[in-house]
Design a protein around this motif. Structure first.
Motif, PDB file in Angstrom:
ATOM      1  N   PRO A  18      -6.657  -2.856  -8.508  1.00 13.63           N
ATOM      2  CA  PRO A  18      -6.109  -2.129  -7.508  1.00 13.63           C
ATOM      3  C   PRO A  18      -6.667  -2.670  -6.154  1.00 13.63           C
ATOM      4  O   PRO A  18      -7.567  -3.102  -6.123  1.00 13.63           O
ATOM      5  CB  PRO A  18      -6.525  -0.635  -7.765  1.00 13.63           C
ATOM      6  CG  PRO A  18      -7.183  -0.490  -9.025  1.00 13.63           C
ATOM      7  CD  PRO A  18      -7.186  -2.103  -9.479  1.00 13.63           C
ATOM      8  N   ARG A  35       1.025  -5.577  -3.652  1.00 18.56           N
ATOM      9  CA  ARG A  35      -0.262  -4.953  -3.735  1.00 18.56           C
ATOM     10  C   ARG A  35      -0.344  -3.847  -4.607  1.00 18.56           C
ATOM     11  O   ARG A  35       0.174  -2.973  -4.538  1.00 18.56           O
ATOM     12  CB  ARG A  35      -0.789  -4.629  -2.283  1.00 18.56           C
ATOM     13  CG  ARG A  35      -2.220  -3.843  -2.397  1.00 18.56           C
ATOM     14  CD  ARG A  35      -2.642  -3.579  -0.848  1.00 18.56           C
ATOM     15  NE  ARG A  35      -3.185  -4.677  -0.468  1.00 18.56           N
ATOM     16  CZ  ARG A  35      -4.078  -5.003   0.524  1.00 18.56           C
ATOM     17  NH1 ARG A  35      -4.365  -4.101   1.080  1.00 18.56           N
ATOM     18  NH2 ARG A  35      -4.445  -6.152   0.919  1.00 18.56           N
ATOM     19  N   ALA A  37      -1.422  -0.449  -6.072  1.00 21.89           N
ATOM     20  CA  ALA A  37      -1.793   0.777  -5.241  1.00 21.89           C
ATOM     21  C   ALA A  37      -3.116   1.021  -5.908  1.00 21.89           C
ATOM     22  O   ALA A  37      -3.722   1.074  -7.118  1.00 21.89           O
ATOM     23  CB  ALA A  37      -0.740   2.003  -5.494  1.00 21.89           C
ATOM     24  N   GLU A  38      -3.878   1.797  -5.191  1.00 19.74           N
ATOM     25  CA  GLU A  38      -5.278   2.301  -5.601  1.00 19.74           C
ATOM     26  C   GLU A  38      -4.875   3.792  -6.102  1.00 19.74           C
ATOM     27  O   GLU A  38      -4.555   4.623  -5.477  1.00 19.74           O
ATOM     28  CB  GLU A  38      -6.340   2.585  -4.309  1.00 19.74           C
ATOM     29  CG  GLU A  38      -6.494   1.408  -3.640  1.00 19.74           C
ATOM     30  CD  GLU A  38      -8.003   0.602  -3.927  1.00 19.74           C
ATOM     31  OE1 GLU A  38      -8.448   1.313  -4.584  1.00 19.74           O
ATOM     32  OE2 GLU A  38      -8.068  -0.350  -3.395  1.00 19.74           O
ATOM     33  N   SER A  39      -5.077   3.947  -7.384  1.00 20.11           N
ATOM     34  CA  SER A  39      -4.845   5.273  -8.279  1.00 20.11           C
ATOM     35  C   SER A  39      -5.676   5.265  -9.247  1.00 20.11           C
ATOM     36  O   SER A  39      -6.205   4.481  -9.485  1.00 20.11           O
ATOM     37  CB  SER A  39      -3.303   5.312  -8.434  1.00 20.11           C
ATOM     38  OG  SER A  39      -3.243   4.388  -9.514  1.00 20.11           O
ATOM     39  N   GLN A  62       2.335  12.548  -9.583  1.00 22.49           N
ATOM     40  CA  GLN A  62       2.285  11.043  -9.523  1.00 22.49           C
ATOM     41  C   GLN A  62       3.833  10.738  -9.251  1.00 22.49           C
ATOM     42  O   GLN A  62       4.695  11.171  -9.971  1.00 22.49           O
ATOM     43  CB  GLN A  62       1.541  10.257 -10.316  1.00 22.49           C
ATOM     44  CG  GLN A  62       0.102  10.370 -10.329  1.00 22.49           C
ATOM     45  CD  GLN A  62      -0.413   9.608 -11.589  1.00 22.49           C
ATOM     46  OE1 GLN A  62      -0.040   8.595 -11.942  1.00 22.49           O
ATOM     47  NE2 GLN A  62      -1.655  10.460 -12.227  1.00 22.49           N
ATOM     48  N   SER A 119       1.986   3.924 -11.849  1.00 26.62           N
ATOM     49  CA  SER A 119       0.917   3.260 -12.016  1.00 26.62           C
ATOM     50  C   SER A 119       0.871   3.047 -13.654  1.00 26.62           C
ATOM     51  O   SER A 119      -0.388   2.657 -14.108  1.00 26.62           O
ATOM     52  CB  SER A 119      -0.304   4.199 -11.540  1.00 26.62           C
ATOM     53  OG  SER A 119      -0.466   5.554 -12.225  1.00 26.62           O
TER      54      SER A 119
END
Length: 130
Positions: A18, A35, A37-39, A62, A119
């Motif tokens: 991430p 990129r 995703a930060e999850s 989500q 994700s």
């Protein structure tokens, strides 16, 4: 892997980090910057449902991978268990899906199997009777 009409699903062989930038090279002249995703992949994919005019709205915590909706991720049946044809609409943020049956024979059962978040978190099999 061809996921659905006009959609290509690419599954990396290693876990992508991430916040990192990656480049998907299509050919010598084309590439796509990506990129991750930060999850939190451990976060549960909560689901609620409600009957709305003309359909059934499914809500997720989500964003949903739309390709998993169309690869037998949703099944709709009438009270006798006969399949009911339907279309789906997904919200821009990917957190709401509206199932629009071709006919409304009274009570309907919605079965969800194989739906994933963007994700990659898989929703456990669910059977709903909204």
């Amino acid at each position: 892997e061809l996921a659905a009409a006009g959609q290509l699903r690419i599954v990396p062989s290693v876990l992508l980090e991430p916040g990192q930038d990656y480049h998907l090279v299509i050919d010598p002249y084309s590439e796509i910057a990506v990129r991750v995703a930060e999850s939190s992949p451990e976060a549960p994919l909560l689901l609620s449902s409600e009957q709305v005019p003309g359909g059934i709205r499914l809500r997720f915590n989500q964003p949903i991978n739309a390709a998993t909706l169309h690869s037998d991720g949703i099944h709709l049946a009438d009270s006798a268990g006969a399949p009911v044809a339907f279309t789906t609409r997904i919200s821009l943020d990917g957190k709401q899906v509206t199932v629009v049956p071709s006919r409304w024979p009274g009570s309907l059962t919605v079965a969800l199997d194989g739906i994933e978040s963007r994700s990659g978190v898989r929703l456990p099999v669910r059977v709903l009777r909204p």
